[in-house]
Design a protein around this motif. Sequence first.
Motif, PDB file in Angstrom:
ATOM      1  N   THR A 247      30.741  59.006 114.037  1.00 11.98           N
ATOM      2  CA  THR A 247      29.925  60.029 113.384  1.00 11.98           C
ATOM      3  C   THR A 247      29.380  61.037 114.384  1.00 11.98           C
ATOM      4  O   THR A 247      28.804  62.046 113.984  1.00 11.98           O
ATOM      5  CB  THR A 247      28.754  59.372 112.637  1.00 11.98           C
ATOM      6  N   ALA A 248      29.545  60.760 115.674  1.00  9.92           N
ATOM      7  CA  ALA A 248      29.063  61.661 116.723  1.00  9.92           C
ATOM      8  C   ALA A 248      29.826  61.356 117.996  1.00  9.92           C
ATOM      9  O   ALA A 248      30.494  60.324 118.126  1.00  9.92           O
ATOM     10  CB  ALA A 248      27.558  61.502 116.939  1.00  9.92           C
ATOM     11  N   GLY A 249      29.720  62.280 118.966  1.00  7.40           N
ATOM     12  CA  GLY A 249      30.387  62.088 120.250  1.00  7.40           C
ATOM     13  C   GLY A 249      31.361  63.214 120.531  1.00  7.40           C
ATOM     14  O   GLY A 249      31.838  63.912 119.620  1.00  7.40           O
ATOM     15  N   LEU A 250      31.688  63.369 121.807  1.00 11.42           N
ATOM     16  CA  LEU A 250      32.613  64.430 122.196  1.00 11.42           C
ATOM     17  C   LEU A 250      34.025  64.155 121.683  1.00 11.42           C
ATOM     18  O   LEU A 250      34.766  65.092 121.370  1.00 11.42           O
ATOM     19  CB  LEU A 250      32.630  64.563 123.724  1.00 11.42           C
ATOM     20  N   GLY A 251      34.401  62.888 121.601  1.00  8.98           N
ATOM     21  CA  GLY A 251      35.705  62.560 121.053  1.00  8.98           C
ATOM     22  C   GLY A 251      35.819  62.973 119.591  1.00  8.98           C
ATOM     23  O   GLY A 251      36.835  63.538 119.165  1.00  8.98           O
ATOM     24  N   GLU A 252      34.799  62.698 118.816  1.00  9.10           N
ATOM     25  CA  GLU A 252      34.783  63.115 117.417  1.00  9.10           C
ATOM     26  C   GLU A 252      34.743  64.636 117.302  1.00  9.10           C
ATOM     27  O   GLU A 252      35.362  65.219 116.392  1.00  9.10           O
ATOM     28  CB  GLU A 252      33.564  62.502 116.719  1.00  9.10           C
ATOM     29  N   LEU A 253      34.057  65.294 118.239  1.00  3.46           N
ATOM     30  CA  LEU A 253      34.002  66.757 118.247  1.00  3.46           C
ATOM     31  C   LEU A 253      35.392  67.344 118.511  1.00  3.46           C
ATOM     32  O   LEU A 253      35.822  68.297 117.855  1.00  3.46           O
ATOM     33  CB  LEU A 253      33.008  67.222 119.317  1.00  3.46           C
ATOM     34  N   ILE A 254      36.107  66.772 119.468  1.00  3.18           N
ATOM     35  CA  ILE A 254      37.473  67.212 119.759  1.00  3.18           C
ATOM     36  C   ILE A 254      38.390  66.935 118.571  1.00  3.18           C
ATOM     37  O   ILE A 254      39.240  67.754 118.211  1.00  3.18           O
ATOM     38  CB  ILE A 254      37.984  66.519 121.037  1.00  3.18           C
ATOM     39  N   TYR A 255      38.213  65.769 117.957  1.00  6.37           N
ATOM     40  CA  TYR A 255      39.028  65.402 116.790  1.00  6.37           C
ATOM     41  C   TYR A 255      38.822  66.395 115.645  1.00  6.37           C
ATOM     42  O   TYR A 255      39.785  66.851 115.010  1.00  6.37           O
ATOM     43  CB  TYR A 255      38.653  63.987 116.357  1.00  6.37           C
ATOM     44  N   SER A 256      37.579  66.757 115.394  1.00  6.79           N
ATOM     45  CA  SER A 256      37.269  67.717 114.330  1.00  6.79           C
ATOM     46  C   SER A 256      37.840  69.094 114.647  1.00  6.79           C
ATOM     47  O   SER A 256      38.377  69.777 113.763  1.00  6.79           O
ATOM     48  CB  SER A 256      35.755  67.813 114.123  1.00  6.79           C
ATOM     49  N   ALA A 257      37.734  69.500 115.915  1.00 10.10           N
ATOM     50  CA  ALA A 257      38.286  70.797 116.312  1.00 10.10           C
ATOM     51  C   ALA A 257      39.800  70.823 116.152  1.00 10.10           C
ATOM     52  O   ALA A 257      40.378  71.827 115.712  1.00 10.10           O
ATOM     53  CB  ALA A 257      37.897  71.113 117.752  1.00 10.10           C
ATOM     54  N   GLY A 258      40.451  69.743 116.489  1.00 10.95           N
ATOM     55  CA  GLY A 258      41.899  69.680 116.337  1.00 10.95           C
ATOM     56  C   GLY A 258      42.334  69.769 114.882  1.00 10.95           C
ATOM     57  O   GLY A 258      43.352  70.403 114.564  1.00 10.95           O
ATOM     58  N   HIS A 259      41.582  69.144 113.988  1.00  8.46           N
ATOM     59  CA  HIS A 259      41.948  69.152 112.575  1.00  8.46           C
ATOM     60  C   HIS A 259      41.676  70.498 111.906  1.00  8.46           C
ATOM     61  O   HIS A 259      42.189  70.761 110.816  1.00  8.46           O
ATOM     62  CB  HIS A 259      41.206  68.047 111.836  1.00  8.46           C
ATOM     63  N   THR A 260      40.869  71.324 112.542  1.00  8.12           N
ATOM     64  CA  THR A 260      40.636  72.674 112.018  1.00  8.12           C
ATOM     65  C   THR A 260      41.405  73.730 112.821  1.00  8.12           C
ATOM     66  O   THR A 260      41.122  74.922 112.703  1.00  8.12           O
ATOM     67  CB  THR A 260      39.130  73.002 112.046  1.00  8.12           C
ATOM     68  N   PHE A 261      42.345  73.289 113.633  1.00  5.23           N
ATOM     69  CA  PHE A 261      43.185  74.166 114.452  1.00  5.23           C
ATOM     70  C   PHE A 261      42.357  75.031 115.391  1.00  5.23           C
ATOM     71  O   PHE A 261      42.724  76.172 115.697  1.00  5.23           O
ATOM     72  CB  PHE A 261      44.083  75.050 113.573  1.00  5.23           C
TER      73      PHE A 261
END
Length: 305
Positions: A247-261
């Motif tokens: 629900t938080a973390g830089l890994g989740e932030l990168i994952y979210s950015a990747g899924h939104t291109f």
Amino acid sequence: MSVRSTLPRSSVVGPNPNPPLQAVEANPIDAELTGRRSRAARRRLLGIYGLRLLFTVVWIGSWELSTRLNWVDPFFVGMPSGVVQRLWTWITEGTALGPLWLQAAVTMEEAVIGFIIGSLLGVVFGILLGRIELLAQTLSPFIKAANAIPRVVLGSLFAIMFGLSLWGKAATAVVLVFFVVFFNAFQGVREVDRNLIANARILGADNRRLTTEIIIPSALSWILASLHISFGLAIVGAVVGELFGATAGLGELIYSAGHTFDVNGVFAGMFLLAVLALIAEGFISALENRLIKWRPNRVSGEIPI
């Protein structure tokens, strides 16, 4: 009464009031040589930092130029200016998951916990198996088999076991750190000079003193060398765990950015991870210099990797 007894006492046993000219001139010569070496070391250090800066400018500049001229599609590789803009937005306005400092703190907490637990387990088991030959031969195939298991598989398993909690990510980091530290500690114990151990036994050292005063200090260089690699792996473990669910973390932030291109967001997250790893490396280097002061000094101007 002899002639010697009639001489002043200072002339018999006192220091020579007129030392040779060569001894007087030795100190200035040594000081001059030391000064030259120090200046040469500083020049070399400045040259290396200059080359690093030049490499960074060429690398970032060519990346920015190639994307602005459309030689490379920025949709796939991003742009340095876009990465900086994304970082500034995260700093000033926060991320979709919350404040940026919170995401960094979550990932660092997972990585530090995994790093500490994995390092302690690796040191203990490495020294234990290095000292007990029968135990090492018994567990050898099991350790090799466990080391061959892909860490991504373990990350998915820990995600099932621990859910979205911190411990699933920390467990992945523990596994990544453990094997690196374990093998270095094990090899460091095996590389201890056998003559040194034999001499210590002759002087009456028991197994406890032999381990604490001879073997561990001798293997310390091996162990500390593994820590430089291990913290980066701890961050990798934390990020991999976050990719499986968080629900938080830089890994989740990168994952979210990747899924939104959002390629710039992915690179911005990678940059933050690299900065955190470099900061941790500085602390580990300071710890190493404090624990092994007996190590010979580096050659003047030498820069560790």
